[in-house]
Structure formats: C-alpha cells, structure tokens
Design a protein around this motif. Structure first.
Motif, PDB file in Angstrom:
ATOM      1  N   GLY A 125       0.868  -1.267  -0.210  1.00 51.44           N
ATOM      2  CA  GLY A 125      -0.061   0.010  -0.293  1.00 51.44           C
ATOM      3  C   GLY A 125       0.873   1.195   0.049  1.00 51.44           C
ATOM      4  N   LEU A 126       2.065   1.289   0.543  1.00 53.22           N
ATOM      5  CA  LEU A 126       2.990   2.403   0.578  1.00 53.22           C
ATOM      6  C   LEU A 126       4.390   1.964   0.097  1.00 53.22           C
ATOM      7  CD1 LEU A 126       2.234   4.033   3.990  1.00 53.22           C
ATOM      8  CD2 LEU A 126       1.613   4.954   1.811  1.00 53.22           C
ATOM      9  N   THR A 127       4.900   2.653  -0.988  1.00 47.16           N
ATOM     10  CA  THR A 127       5.996   2.453  -1.573  1.00 47.16           C
ATOM     11  C   THR A 127       6.973   3.819  -1.461  1.00 47.16           C
ATOM     12  OG1 THR A 127       4.988   0.940  -2.822  1.00 47.16           O
ATOM     13  CG2 THR A 127       7.351   1.541  -3.345  1.00 47.16           C
ATOM     14  N   TYR A 128       8.125   3.505  -1.027  1.00 50.54           N
ATOM     15  CA  TYR A 128       9.146   4.637  -0.938  1.00 50.54           C
ATOM     16  C   TYR A 128      10.337   4.413  -1.950  1.00 50.54           C
ATOM     17  CZ  TYR A 128       6.594   5.407   3.493  1.00 50.54           C
ATOM     18  OH  TYR A 128       5.426   5.127   4.281  1.00 50.54           O
ATOM     19  N   TYR A 129      10.756   5.508  -2.435  1.00 45.34           N
ATOM     20  CA  TYR A 129      11.934   5.334  -3.557  1.00 45.34           C
ATOM     21  C   TYR A 129      13.013   6.374  -2.914  1.00 45.34           C
ATOM     22  CZ  TYR A 129       8.523   3.281  -6.149  1.00 45.34           C
ATOM     23  OH  TYR A 129       7.631   1.970  -6.886  1.00 45.34           O
ATOM     24  N   ALA A 130      14.282   6.234  -3.496  1.00 46.02           N
ATOM     25  CA  ALA A 130      15.357   7.248  -3.427  1.00 46.02           C
ATOM     26  C   ALA A 130      14.821   8.183  -4.375  1.00 46.02           C
ATOM     27  CB  ALA A 130      16.615   6.446  -3.990  1.00 46.02           C
ATOM     28  N   ASP A 131      15.209   9.469  -4.085  1.00 48.12           N
ATOM     29  CA  ASP A 131      14.708  10.514  -4.871  1.00 48.12           C
ATOM     30  C   ASP A 131      15.246  10.424  -6.157  1.00 48.12           C
ATOM     31  OD1 ASP A 131      14.794  13.211  -2.249  1.00 48.12           O
ATOM     32  OD2 ASP A 131      13.174  11.687  -2.761  1.00 48.12           O
ATOM     33  N   SER A 132      16.530  10.018  -6.487  1.00 41.77           N
ATOM     34  CA  SER A 132      17.196   9.924  -7.882  1.00 41.77           C
ATOM     35  C   SER A 132      16.438   9.064  -8.713  1.00 41.77           C
ATOM     36  CB  SER A 132      18.526   9.802  -7.711  1.00 41.77           C
ATOM     37  OG  SER A 132      18.698   8.397  -6.992  1.00 41.77           O
ATOM     38  N   MET A 133      15.482   8.014  -7.922  1.00 40.22           N
ATOM     39  CA  MET A 133      15.100   6.840  -8.918  1.00 40.22           C
ATOM     40  C   MET A 133      13.574   6.835  -9.048  1.00 40.22           C
ATOM     41  SD  MET A 133      17.679   4.074  -7.459  1.00 40.22           S
ATOM     42  CE  MET A 133      18.834   4.743  -6.285  1.00 40.22           C
ATOM     43  N   LYS A 134      12.736   7.627  -8.294  1.00 38.85           N
ATOM     44  CA  LYS A 134      11.444   7.430  -8.155  1.00 38.85           C
ATOM     45  C   LYS A 134      10.679   8.050  -9.498  1.00 38.85           C
ATOM     46  CE  LYS A 134      10.849  12.091  -5.607  1.00 38.85           C
ATOM     47  NZ  LYS A 134      10.345  12.514  -4.335  1.00 38.85           N
ATOM     48  N   ARG A 135      11.356   8.644 -10.411  1.00 37.81           N
ATOM     49  CA  ARG A 135      10.593   8.662 -11.540  1.00 37.81           C
ATOM     50  C   ARG A 135      10.839   7.670 -12.643  1.00 37.81           C
ATOM     51  NH1 ARG A 135       8.970  14.317 -11.890  1.00 37.81           N
ATOM     52  NH2 ARG A 135       9.811  15.707 -10.313  1.00 37.81           N
ATOM     53  N   ARG A 136      11.843   6.804 -12.423  1.00 40.97           N
ATOM     54  CA  ARG A 136      12.202   6.112 -13.294  1.00 40.97           C
ATOM     55  C   ARG A 136      12.191   4.433 -12.915  1.00 40.97           C
ATOM     56  NH1 ARG A 136      17.347   5.429 -14.627  1.00 40.97           N
ATOM     57  NH2 ARG A 136      18.335   6.296 -12.935  1.00 40.97           N
ATOM     58  N   PHE A 137      11.706   4.142 -11.646  1.00 39.18           N
ATOM     59  CA  PHE A 137      11.801   2.816 -11.026  1.00 39.18           C
ATOM     60  C   PHE A 137      10.542   2.703 -10.499  1.00 39.18           C
ATOM     61  CE2 PHE A 137      16.592   2.206 -10.252  1.00 39.18           C
ATOM     62  CZ  PHE A 137      16.798   2.427 -11.658  1.00 39.18           C
ATOM     63  N   THR A 138       9.945   1.525 -10.488  1.00 38.91           N
ATOM     64  CA  THR A 138       8.692   1.139  -9.835  1.00 38.91           C
ATOM     65  C   THR A 138       8.757  -0.233  -9.086  1.00 38.91           C
ATOM     66  OG1 THR A 138       7.435   2.332 -11.535  1.00 38.91           O
ATOM     67  CG2 THR A 138       6.146   0.878  -9.989  1.00 38.91           C
ATOM     68  N   ILE A 139       8.519  -0.253  -7.966  1.00 42.91           N
ATOM     69  CA  ILE A 139       8.498  -1.661  -7.193  1.00 42.91           C
ATOM     70  C   ILE A 139       6.875  -1.935  -6.957  1.00 42.91           C
ATOM     71  CG2 ILE A 139       8.827  -2.504  -4.955  1.00 42.91           C
ATOM     72  CD1 ILE A 139      11.156  -0.600  -4.687  1.00 42.91           C
ATOM     73  N   SER A 140       6.782  -3.300  -7.218  1.00 41.42           N
ATOM     74  CA  SER A 140       5.475  -3.814  -6.905  1.00 41.42           C
ATOM     75  C   SER A 140       5.625  -5.331  -6.476  1.00 41.42           C
ATOM     76  CB  SER A 140       4.770  -3.982  -8.209  1.00 41.42           C
ATOM     77  OG  SER A 140       5.687  -4.797  -9.154  1.00 41.42           O
ATOM     78  N   ARG A 141       4.811  -5.710  -5.863  1.00 38.69           N
ATOM     79  CA  ARG A 141       4.585  -6.934  -5.141  1.00 38.69           C
ATOM     80  C   ARG A 141       3.570  -7.806  -5.314  1.00 38.69           C
ATOM     81  NH1 ARG A 141       5.755  -6.410   1.044  1.00 38.69           N
ATOM     82  NH2 ARG A 141       5.661  -8.881   0.883  1.00 38.69           N
ATOM     83  N   ASP A 142       3.722  -9.004  -5.360  1.00 35.45           N
ATOM     84  CA  ASP A 142       2.512  -9.975  -5.492  1.00 35.45           C
ATOM     85  C   ASP A 142       2.636 -11.131  -4.148  1.00 35.45           C
ATOM     86  OD1 ASP A 142       0.535 -11.912  -6.039  1.00 35.45           O
ATOM     87  OD2 ASP A 142       0.936 -11.887  -8.050  1.00 35.45           O
ATOM     88  N   ASN A 143       1.798 -11.023  -3.259  1.00 34.98           N
ATOM     89  CA  ASN A 143       1.880 -11.581  -1.986  1.00 34.98           C
ATOM     90  C   ASN A 143       1.488 -13.209  -2.268  1.00 34.98           C
ATOM     91  OD1 ASN A 143       3.057  -9.765  -0.553  1.00 34.98           O
ATOM     92  ND2 ASN A 143       1.284  -9.223   0.496  1.00 34.98           N
ATOM     93  N   ALA A 144       0.746 -13.220  -3.416  1.00 37.99           N
ATOM     94  CA  ALA A 144       0.132 -14.480  -3.834  1.00 37.99           C
ATOM     95  C   ALA A 144       1.119 -15.643  -4.211  1.00 37.99           C
ATOM     96  CB  ALA A 144      -1.222 -14.421  -4.505  1.00 37.99           C
ATOM     97  N   LYS A 145       2.092 -14.891  -5.001  1.00 41.30           N
ATOM     98  CA  LYS A 145       3.049 -15.610  -5.432  1.00 41.30           C
ATOM     99  C   LYS A 145       4.441 -15.465  -4.724  1.00 41.30           C
ATOM    100  CE  LYS A 145       0.904 -15.094 -10.175  1.00 41.30           C
ATOM    101  NZ  LYS A 145       1.261 -14.608 -11.488  1.00 41.30           N
ATOM    102  N   ASN A 146       4.755 -14.689  -3.638  1.00 41.81           N
ATOM    103  CA  ASN A 146       5.906 -14.343  -2.950  1.00 41.81           C
ATOM    104  C   ASN A 146       6.725 -14.021  -3.806  1.00 41.81           C
ATOM    105  OD1 ASN A 146       4.460 -15.877  -0.833  1.00 41.81           O
ATOM    106  ND2 ASN A 146       5.863 -17.395  -0.354  1.00 41.81           N
TER     107      ASN A 146
END
Length: 124
Positions: free
Chosen positions: A56-77
């Motif tokens: 529900g909450l994702t944090y990024y380093a300032d230099s990367m937040k425009r280009r990088f995206t983190i996502s997770r799938d708890n059903a697939k670990n």
C-alpha cells in the motif's frame, strides 16, 4: 528465515528498460516489507526503494522515483523492480531485501534478509 532469490539482471543499453524479480521462500512473505538496494563498484550500498507488507505504501530514493517502480504479489511471494530509461550510472549489483519493519530499510538502509544480488550493466 527468509530466502530471497533475484533474477532478471543483464546487459542493456542506455534508455532500455529492465525488470528484476525476487522470489521469497521461508517465513510468511506477506508479513515483511520488501525492498531493493544496489551497489556499484567502489561505492557504498544505495537504497533504491521499499514497499510495505501490503504494497500500500512504497518509498523510493529521490534519484530513482521517476524511473523505477516496485510492485509485489503476495500470492506468488514475489517482488519486482521495474526500471525504465536506464542510464550507465544505474550499473550495479541489485539486491532484494526483506525486513520486518520498513523503517529498517528506508531510514537505516539496512535489512533483516538479503538476496545474493543480480548484476545490471547499462552500456552507453
């Protein structure tokens, strides 16, 4: 114990995209905050970003937040790092991380568990 295995690294050209994946096993994956770090040759380990146990909450380093995206799938670990518009300075070993408290990663730049790392090389 939590075991983390990264995949998806490789050699790409500047401007390309790359998606890293991390698969977790062991203790309940969904109870852990998950994150990514990287370390370039001769440099300190660098925080990339982290997401809470729910995603529900994702944090990024300032230099990367425009280009990088983190996502997770708890059903697939799994947790993924989507990297776009890659630059040569993004070249590093990328590490998946898991921590009981997301502050461990985003504030202390540490983690409870680490993967073995996957190499990303961006050529100019």
């Amino acid at each position: 114990q939590v075991q983390l295995v990264e995949s998806g690294g490789g050699l790409v050209q500047a401007g390309d995209s790359l998606r890293l994946s991390c698969t977790a096993s062991g203790r309940t994956f969904s109870s852990y905050a998950m994150g990514w770090f990287r370390q370039a040759p001769g440099k300190e380990r660098e925080f990339v970003g982290a997401t809470t146990w729910s995603g529900g909450l994702t944090y990024y380093a300032d230099s990367m937040k425009r280009r990088f995206t983190i996502s997770r799938d708890n059903a697939k670990n799994t947790v993924a790092l989507q990297m776009n518009s890659l630059k040569p300075e993004d070249t590093a070993v990328y590490y998946c991380a898991a921590a009981a408290n997301i502050a461990t990663m985003r504030v202390r730049y540490e983690s409870d568990y680490w993967g073995q790392g996957t190499q990303v090389t961006v050529s100019s």
